[in-house]
Scaffold this active site. Structure first.
Site, PDB file in Angstrom:
ATOM      1  N   ALA A  61       7.742 -87.693  -8.576  1.00  0.00           N
ATOM      2  CA  ALA A  61       9.040 -88.160  -8.088  1.00  0.00           C
ATOM      3  C   ALA A  61       8.915 -89.552  -7.479  1.00  0.00           C
ATOM      4  O   ALA A  61       7.864 -89.939  -6.975  1.00  0.00           O
ATOM      5  CB  ALA A  61       9.563 -87.195  -7.035  1.00  0.00           C
ATOM      6  N   LYS A  65      13.983 -92.741  -9.647  1.00  0.00           N
ATOM      7  CA  LYS A  65      14.781 -92.122  -8.568  1.00  0.00           C
ATOM      8  C   LYS A  65      16.179 -91.763  -9.033  1.00  0.00           C
ATOM      9  O   LYS A  65      16.778 -90.817  -8.540  1.00  0.00           O
ATOM     10  CB  LYS A  65      14.895 -93.087  -7.387  1.00  0.00           C
ATOM     11  N   ARG A 111       8.487 -97.181   2.161  1.00  0.00           N
ATOM     12  CA  ARG A 111       9.411 -96.600   3.131  1.00  0.00           C
ATOM     13  C   ARG A 111      10.839 -96.742   2.601  1.00  0.00           C
ATOM     14  O   ARG A 111      11.722 -97.251   3.285  1.00  0.00           O
ATOM     15  CB  ARG A 111       9.238 -97.242   4.523  1.00  0.00           C
ATOM     16  N   GLY A 113      13.087 -94.480   2.039  1.00  0.00           N
ATOM     17  CA  GLY A 113      14.087 -93.728   2.798  1.00  0.00           C
ATOM     18  C   GLY A 113      15.213 -93.207   1.921  1.00  0.00           C
ATOM     19  O   GLY A 113      16.388 -93.266   2.301  1.00  0.00           O
ATOM     20  N   PHE A 114      14.861 -92.691   0.742  1.00  0.00           N
ATOM     21  CA  PHE A 114      15.844 -92.061  -0.162  1.00  0.00           C
ATOM     22  C   PHE A 114      17.002 -92.993  -0.523  1.00  0.00           C
ATOM     23  O   PHE A 114      18.167 -92.687  -0.222  1.00  0.00           O
ATOM     24  CB  PHE A 114      16.419 -90.774   0.436  1.00  0.00           C
ATOM     25  N   THR A 176      12.507 -90.378   6.273  1.00  0.00           N
ATOM     26  CA  THR A 176      13.804 -89.934   6.777  1.00  0.00           C
ATOM     27  C   THR A 176      13.527 -89.153   8.055  1.00  0.00           C
ATOM     28  O   THR A 176      12.867 -88.104   8.004  1.00  0.00           O
ATOM     29  CB  THR A 176      14.517 -89.042   5.730  1.00  0.00           C
ATOM     30  N   LYS A 214       7.802 -79.063  -2.120  1.00  0.00           N
ATOM     31  CA  LYS A 214       6.836 -80.174  -2.032  1.00  0.00           C
ATOM     32  C   LYS A 214       6.522 -80.464  -0.576  1.00  0.00           C
ATOM     33  O   LYS A 214       7.423 -80.755   0.214  1.00  0.00           O
ATOM     34  CB  LYS A 214       7.393 -81.418  -2.713  1.00  0.00           C
ATOM     35  N   ASN A 243       3.009 -84.920  -0.901  1.00  0.00           N
ATOM     36  CA  ASN A 243       3.703 -86.201  -0.800  1.00  0.00           C
ATOM     37  C   ASN A 243       2.765 -87.294  -0.255  1.00  0.00           C
ATOM     38  O   ASN A 243       1.555 -87.091  -0.185  1.00  0.00           O
ATOM     39  CB  ASN A 243       4.936 -86.011   0.099  1.00  0.00           C
ATOM     40  N   THR A 244       3.342 -88.419   0.129  1.00  0.00           N
ATOM     41  CA  THR A 244       2.537 -89.516   0.688  1.00  0.00           C
ATOM     42  C   THR A 244       2.076 -89.157   2.105  1.00  0.00           C
ATOM     43  O   THR A 244       2.616 -88.253   2.729  1.00  0.00           O
ATOM     44  CB  THR A 244       3.382 -90.799   0.743  1.00  0.00           C
ATOM     45  N   GLY A 294      -3.225 -89.768  -5.780  1.00  0.00           N
ATOM     46  CA  GLY A 294      -4.392 -90.591  -6.077  1.00  0.00           C
ATOM     47  C   GLY A 294      -5.051 -90.343  -7.416  1.00  0.00           C
ATOM     48  O   GLY A 294      -6.213 -90.717  -7.616  1.00  0.00           O
ATOM     49  N   TYR A 315       1.865 -91.245  -9.857  1.00  0.00           N
ATOM     50  CA  TYR A 315       2.779 -92.382  -9.790  1.00  0.00           C
ATOM     51  C   TYR A 315       1.964 -93.659  -9.576  1.00  0.00           C
ATOM     52  O   TYR A 315       1.888 -94.523 -10.460  1.00  0.00           O
ATOM     53  CB  TYR A 315       3.799 -92.159  -8.663  1.00  0.00           C
TER      54      TYR A 315
HETATM   55  C1  LIG Z   1       7.583 -95.878  -4.286  1.00  0.00           C
HETATM   56  C2  LIG Z   1       7.448 -94.403  -4.137  1.00  0.00           C
HETATM   57  C3  LIG Z   1       8.585 -93.615  -4.005  1.00  0.00           C
HETATM   58  C4  LIG Z   1       8.473 -92.221  -3.870  1.00  0.00           C
HETATM   59  N1  LIG Z   1       9.603 -91.451  -3.765  1.00  0.00           N
HETATM   60  C5  LIG Z   1       9.487 -90.107  -3.698  1.00  0.00           C
HETATM   61  C6  LIG Z   1      10.639 -89.270  -3.636  1.00  0.00           C
HETATM   62  O1  LIG Z   1      11.779 -89.733  -3.704  1.00  0.00           O
HETATM   63  N2  LIG Z   1      10.454 -87.925  -3.512  1.00  0.00           N
HETATM   64  C7  LIG Z   1       9.197 -87.369  -3.450  1.00  0.00           C
HETATM   65  O2  LIG Z   1       9.060 -86.150  -3.332  1.00  0.00           O
HETATM   66  N3  LIG Z   1       8.091 -88.129  -3.530  1.00  0.00           N
HETATM   67  C8  LIG Z   1       8.214 -89.472  -3.651  1.00  0.00           C
HETATM   68  N4  LIG Z   1       7.077 -90.244  -3.737  1.00  0.00           N
HETATM   69  C9  LIG Z   1       5.742 -89.583  -3.663  1.00  0.00           C
HETATM   70  C10 LIG Z   1       5.152 -89.332  -5.048  1.00  0.00           C
HETATM   71  O3  LIG Z   1       5.935 -88.441  -5.784  1.00  0.00           O
HETATM   72  C11 LIG Z   1       3.729 -88.740  -4.904  1.00  0.00           C
HETATM   73  O4  LIG Z   1       3.822 -87.495  -4.242  1.00  0.00           O
HETATM   74  C12 LIG Z   1       2.793 -89.650  -4.119  1.00  0.00           C
HETATM   75  O5  LIG Z   1       3.027 -91.014  -4.419  1.00  0.00           O
HETATM   76  C13 LIG Z   1       1.319 -89.348  -4.391  1.00  0.00           C
HETATM   77  O6  LIG Z   1       1.007 -89.556  -5.760  1.00  0.00           O
HETATM   78  P1  LIG Z   1       0.295 -90.907  -6.294  1.00  0.00           P
HETATM   79  O7  LIG Z   1      -0.879 -91.150  -5.405  1.00  0.00           O
HETATM   80  O8  LIG Z   1      -0.081 -90.606  -7.713  1.00  0.00           O
HETATM   81  O9  LIG Z   1       1.314 -91.977  -6.191  1.00  0.00           O
HETATM   82  C14 LIG Z   1       7.182 -91.633  -3.873  1.00  0.00           C
HETATM   83  C15 LIG Z   1       6.042 -92.420  -4.018  1.00  0.00           C
HETATM   84  C16 LIG Z   1       6.155 -93.791  -4.154  1.00  0.00           C
HETATM   85  C17 LIG Z   1       4.913 -94.625  -4.329  1.00  0.00           C
END
Ligand SMILES: Cc1cc2nc3c(=O)[nH]c(=O)nc-3n(C[C@H](O)[C@H](O)[C@H](O)COP(=O)(O)O)c2cc1C
Length: 363
Positions: A61, A65, A111, A113-114, A176, A214, A243-244, A294, A315
């Site tokens: 995700a 978006k 950041r 923030g949806f 958020t 999640k 998530n992050t 990662g 991502y």
């Molecule tokens: C720019 C950005 C926007 C994100 N937006 C969302 C989101 O709207 N909803 C969500 O559940 N996770 C969101 N994530 C988290 C990712 O889905 C993922 O859980 C996280 O980046 C770890 O994976 P990665 O290391 O492969 O990026 C976002 C990540 C990034 C980098």
């Protein structure tokens, strides 16, 4: 074609402000007639949540978006795409800049923030591709100014369930205020009761859609005990870990790392893999897990699977490795299967989970 795209576009995109580059990447995906990736080897097929995934590599995700480029993303060879996060009403998100690249670490801080066009706009875009196929999930969030967060998730389920293959209740975005408190036991109990009721209402007309939860990699293990216990009690279909992170593990880019927001990419791998394994041993097979955080190689993807993931998502790795990463991971997973004499990836899921939970906590 994909190699050419990576070769030409990435050096250019990396010179731009990260959010501008992201916008251009979305436009390029929308406008470039990409050929469909080669059909997947049957050995990569995964059954989970009642769905059959052609391969286990999903787009996480946050990349798409607003559900604008789902079909081009599926054509790149992803086994599934999770669009969103989507909020019920449109909202702009936080002021820019809100996306930062940590090049020496291959990490990202965001950041956002949806920032969302809202559930109705997403539903329209998803409805417009009805019948196009592919496994498509939607990530659900809540508006910043809402008074009843659970009601926001209920509204999103009602608007979006008919148009997707699965729904993700995202209670782990760090940008958020208050959202992550939904991971606390009593709030989560109330949230899941209401969201599952909404999912079951939607099932009467549009079919029953799997509901995934999640979570943040920053939960304490006591909090994770509660979350997994409640998830099992409500018989949710799966969990996404995670998530992050708000932590800043050993970053080289000391200037950018002080930016507020959630960190993703390579520096998140160790923590998110540990939390995945911790979730796997607590879930005891009650539901499958998606491992995310990662992943930037076949080895990293296979490590997630052995730590407990039936499916994976990525991502940030795309930003640093390009869209050729999807094909690379699939090829390398097949190599690992050949070496390990595995007929199915399911045979490797969770194989190392207990060992991972016995390691020292990642720094
Ligand atoms: C720019 C950005 C926007 C994100 N937006 C969302 C989101 O709207 N909803 C969500 O559940 N996770 C969101 N994530 C988290 C990712 O889905 C993922 O859980 C996280 O980046 C770890 O994976 P990665 O290391 O492969 O990026 C976002 C990540 C990034 C980098």
């Amino acid at each position: 074609m994909i190699g050419l795209f990576d070769h030409l576009a990435r050096p250019f995109l990396r010179k731009l402000d990260p959010e501008t580059a992201h916008g251009l990447a979305i436009r390029a995906l929308r406008l470039t007639p990409l050929p469909r990736a080669a059909a997947d080897d049957e050995k990569l097929r995964v059954e989970a949540f009642g769905l059959t995934f052609p391969n286990p590599v999903g787009l996480a995700a946050g990349f798409d978006k607003h559900a604008e480029v789902i079909d081009p993303l599926l054509r790149l060879g992803f086994g599934f795409v999770e669009a969103g996060g989507v909020t019920p009403r449109p909202q702009p998100g936080n002021p820019r800049p809100r996306l930062f690249r940590l090049d020496p670490d291959e990490g990202i801080i965001n950041r956002f923030g949806f920032n969302s066009d809202g559930a109705d706009a997403a539903a329209q875009r998803l409805a417009a591709r009805a019948g196009a196929g592919g496994i498509v999930g939607i990530n659900l969030g809540s508006n910043k100014d809402t008074l009843d967060r659970a009601a926001d998730y209920v509204a999103c389920v009602a608007a979006l369930a008919p148009h997707v293959s699965f729904l993700t209740v995202n209670i782990s975005s760090p940008n958020t205020a208050g959202l992550r408190n939904l991971q606390q036991a009593s709030a989560l109990d109330d949230l899941l009761a209401r969201v599952i009721a909404a999912r079951d209402r939607a099932a009467e007309t549009g079919g029953r859609k799997p509901l995934l939860l999640k979570v943040a990699p920053d939960l304490t293990l006591a909090e994770l005990d509660d979350v997994v216990g409640i998830a099992r009690r409500y018989r949710i279909d799966g969990m996404i870990v995670g998530n992050t992170t708000l932590t800043r593990p050993n970053l080289r880019d000391r200037i950018t790392s002080i930016e507020q927001g959630g960190l993703s990419g390579r520096p998140l791998f160790a923590l998110s893999t540990r939390m995945l394994a911790e979730t796997y041993v607590r879930a005891e097979g009650a539901f499958p897990l998606i491992g995310v955080g990662g992943i930037d190689s076949g080895a990293a993807a296979f490590a997630k699977i052995k730590a407990g993931a039936s499916l994976i998502q990525l991502y940030s790795g795309l930003v640093f490795r390009g869209i050729g990463l999807v094909a690379t991971i699939k090829k390398e997973l097949l190599d690992f299967m050949r070496i390990g004499r595995l007929d199915s990836l399911a045979d490797a899921v969770g194989r190392d989970a207990a060992a991972v939970t016995a390691e020292q906590w990642p720094a």
